[in-house]
Design a protein around this motif. Sequence first.
Motif, PDB file in Angstrom:
ATOM      1  N   TRP A   1      27.777 -50.476  41.892  1.00  0.00           N
ATOM      2  CA  TRP A   1      27.212 -50.694  40.564  1.00  0.00           C
ATOM      3  C   TRP A   1      25.723 -50.333  40.512  1.00  0.00           C
ATOM      4  CZ3 TRP A   1      29.347 -55.600  37.677  1.00  0.00           C
ATOM      5  CH2 TRP A   1      30.744 -55.494  37.593  1.00  0.00           C
ATOM      6  N   LEU A   2      25.170 -49.926  41.631  1.00  0.00           N
ATOM      7  CA  LEU A   2      23.735 -49.637  41.668  1.00  0.00           C
ATOM      8  C   LEU A   2      23.482 -48.195  42.099  1.00  0.00           C
ATOM      9  CD1 LEU A   2      22.215 -52.803  43.412  1.00  0.00           C
ATOM     10  CD2 LEU A   2      22.128 -52.223  40.973  1.00  0.00           C
ATOM     11  N   PRO A   3      22.477 -47.548  41.497  1.00  0.00           N
ATOM     12  CA  PRO A   3      22.073 -46.227  41.985  1.00  0.00           C
ATOM     13  C   PRO A   3      21.367 -46.348  43.325  1.00  0.00           C
ATOM     14  CG  PRO A   3      20.622 -46.944  40.210  1.00  0.00           C
ATOM     15  CD  PRO A   3      21.720 -47.963  40.297  1.00  0.00           C
ATOM     16  N   LYS A   4      21.408 -45.284  44.106  1.00  0.00           N
ATOM     17  CA  LYS A   4      20.788 -45.293  45.429  1.00  0.00           C
ATOM     18  C   LYS A   4      19.295 -45.591  45.352  1.00  0.00           C
ATOM     19  CE  LYS A   4      24.062 -42.030  47.531  1.00  0.00           C
ATOM     20  NZ  LYS A   4      24.226 -40.715  48.202  1.00  0.00           N
ATOM     21  N   SER A   5      18.661 -45.163  44.272  1.00  0.00           N
ATOM     22  CA  SER A   5      17.213 -45.352  44.153  1.00  0.00           C
ATOM     23  C   SER A   5      16.833 -46.831  44.125  1.00  0.00           C
ATOM     24  CB  SER A   5      16.685 -44.653  42.897  1.00  0.00           C
ATOM     25  OG  SER A   5      17.324 -45.159  41.730  1.00  0.00           O
ATOM     26  N   VAL A   6      17.643 -47.658  43.484  1.00  0.00           N
ATOM     27  CA  VAL A   6      17.356 -49.099  43.425  1.00  0.00           C
ATOM     28  C   VAL A   6      17.466 -49.711  44.814  1.00  0.00           C
ATOM     29  CG1 VAL A   6      18.148 -51.320  42.524  1.00  0.00           C
ATOM     30  CG2 VAL A   6      18.073 -49.322  41.023  1.00  0.00           C
TER      31      VAL A   6
END
Length: 341
Positions: free
Chosen positions: A186-191
């Motif tokens: 549910w999260l992008p890699k950047s976060v």
Amino acid sequence: MEKNRPLIIADPYPQTLERIFRPETRARLDKVARIVVSDSEHMDDAQFDSLLPEAVAVIGQSPMPKERLDRAPNLRVIFNVEGNFYQNIDYKECFQRNIRVLNCGGAYARPVAEMALGMAIDLMRGITWEHMRFREGTERYVLEGNREARLLTGASVGMIGFGLLGRSLRPLLEPFGCSVKVYDPWLPKSVIKEHGCTSASLDEVLSTTDCIFILAGVTSENKGFLGRREFELIRKGASVLLMSRAAVVDFDEFTKQIAKGNFRAATDVFPTEPCAKDHPIRSAEQVILSPHRAGGIPEAFFTIGEMLADDLELILRDLAPVRMQSAQPELVLRLGSKPVK
């Protein structure tokens, strides 16, 4: 004066207002609102429904279907004070009517994270098991009692789920110099990268890390997603900590894998609570059992009250809440936790 203050229905069972509000925090609520309370048990339906036309806020996990929302033209906010977005609320209607549904789960994040850290150290150093041996008179001194022990310092850590719990745990691991891999679709890699972690697949987290924290919330899509195939990927002797919801794992398989000695484990949650007296998890070795007590400490409960009071005051001033977690359509309609009856 009394009539001029807005009405709040407080039906927080299994919580109580005394548990979540310090006297000074409760005084803040009494200053801005009239509160009708039932917290030793759920409020009688007839009384609850009779109060809805005047109510501006509901405190608790009471069912709020469309029929009840229709009776509550002045309702502005529903405060869940147990910690989940339950499926007993018509969220679509709430969104359409600009009724906020707020969750107190953030109050538990730091206490659960601290407990998870403590249990991880315990698992890796065998503290509980050697303590039990000592009481039995079978203690093992120095190296003999440390042959399977290892440091958390420098260990590779995996996190399954990186929401409030994961983000509270991450800073606690920093002094240990752990590398942290995170699986959270549910999260992008950047976060994940911003928190000093590496995004990884589920299989990579399971197969390449020494200490695995299961922190994912339960949704309609992930119930039992950690089963036999996933558990068999875990390194022999790794430590696995189940700290979020029991429903995300196949708990019977989880128990079997522990009993086989495939990994060491700790769990704070169980499929049914209280856990059955004859459940095989009770007799399995190499597992630390905690009766769902990681988050529910007095400080956390009082934090709930402070968060609620802060956000209520803002809402009554026509400002957005900032302390509690707001229900989001993309999230709440997928969640699978059930309220205490």
